[in-house]
Scaffold this motif. Structure first.
Motif, PDB file in Angstrom:
ATOM      1  N   UNK A  17      57.936 -58.813  33.841  1.00 26.46           N
ATOM      2  CA  UNK A  17      57.105 -58.183  34.865  1.00 26.46           C
ATOM      3  C   UNK A  17      57.774 -58.248  36.237  1.00 26.46           C
ATOM      4  N   UNK A  18      58.356 -59.377  36.563  1.00 28.79           N
ATOM      5  CA  UNK A  18      59.057 -59.518  37.849  1.00 28.79           C
ATOM      6  C   UNK A  18      60.239 -58.561  37.907  1.00 28.79           C
ATOM      7  N   UNK A  19      61.017 -58.475  36.815  1.00 28.78           N
ATOM      8  CA  UNK A  19      62.143 -57.533  36.783  1.00 28.78           C
ATOM      9  C   UNK A  19      61.673 -56.091  36.927  1.00 28.78           C
ATOM     10  N   UNK A  20      60.556 -55.753  36.296  1.00 30.79           N
ATOM     11  CA  UNK A  20      59.998 -54.414  36.413  1.00 30.79           C
ATOM     12  C   UNK A  20      59.648 -54.101  37.875  1.00 30.79           C
ATOM     13  N   UNK A  21      59.000 -55.034  38.536  1.00 27.91           N
ATOM     14  CA  UNK A  21      58.633 -54.836  39.951  1.00 27.91           C
ATOM     15  C   UNK A  21      59.886 -54.701  40.816  1.00 27.91           C
ATOM     16  N   UNK A  22      60.898 -55.541  40.558  1.00 28.31           N
ATOM     17  CA  UNK A  22      62.143 -55.477  41.338  1.00 28.31           C
ATOM     18  C   UNK A  22      62.814 -54.126  41.146  1.00 28.31           C
ATOM     19  N   UNK A  31      70.261 -52.793  41.920  1.00 27.82           N
ATOM     20  CA  UNK A  31      70.083 -54.083  41.254  1.00 27.82           C
ATOM     21  C   UNK A  31      71.390 -54.870  41.088  1.00 27.82           C
ATOM     22  N   UNK A  32      72.498 -54.257  40.623  1.00 30.84           N
ATOM     23  CA  UNK A  32      73.746 -55.032  40.513  1.00 30.84           C
ATOM     24  C   UNK A  32      74.247 -55.544  41.863  1.00 30.84           C
ATOM     25  N   UNK A  33      74.058 -54.748  42.892  1.00 30.48           N
ATOM     26  CA  UNK A  33      74.475 -55.156  44.236  1.00 30.48           C
ATOM     27  C   UNK A  33      73.653 -56.359  44.720  1.00 30.48           C
ATOM     28  N   UNK A  34      72.365 -56.336  44.451  1.00 29.90           N
ATOM     29  CA  UNK A  34      71.490 -57.446  44.831  1.00 29.90           C
ATOM     30  C   UNK A  34      71.872 -58.699  44.048  1.00 29.90           C
ATOM     31  N   UNK A  35      72.117 -58.557  42.747  1.00 31.48           N
ATOM     32  CA  UNK A  35      72.490 -59.702  41.906  1.00 31.48           C
ATOM     33  C   UNK A  35      73.821 -60.294  42.366  1.00 31.48           C
ATOM     34  N   UNK A  36      74.768 -59.435  42.725  1.00 34.40           N
ATOM     35  CA  UNK A  36      76.058 -59.896  43.206  1.00 34.40           C
ATOM     36  C   UNK A  36      75.890 -60.686  44.500  1.00 34.40           C
TER      37      UNK A  36
END
Length: 95
Positions: A17-22, A31-36
């Motif tokens: 659910x958190x990943x869906x909202x993100x 998303x990859x840029x944020x994770x990096x």
């Protein structure tokens, strides 16, 4: 009475659910840029923590402060942890 911190224990459905909202808020392309960025930030924090530990240890040894007590405490904590794991393992197997 022992109280546990339950805010760190997140189930798989809650993570999804958190990943869906993100993904909905930031988009799949960001998303990859944020994770990096999060990974680099965590690495920087870990490196800074290790540098601080190294400086404290070096200064303590320089001033003649005995730092071997921390090793003794770590050994005792690991022993207690192993004993607790053995105990909870046998309890878990019975249920």
């Amino acid at each position: 009475m022992i109280q546990q911190a339950t805010f760190l224990f997140i189930s798989g459905a809650e993570i999804a659910f958190i990943l869906f909202i993100v993904i909905m808020v930031f988009g799949a392309d960001k998303l990859p840029e944020i994770a990096r960025g999060l990974g680099k930030g965590m690495r920087t924090l870990k490196d800074a923590t290790n540098d601080i530990k190294h400086e404290i240890t070096k200064t303590a040894e320089k001033n003649g402060i005995d730092t071997s007590i921390t090793d003794d405490v770590k050994k005792e904590l690991n022993k207690v942890k192993d004993d607790l794991d053995d105990f909870t393992g046998s309890v878990k197997r019975k249920f």
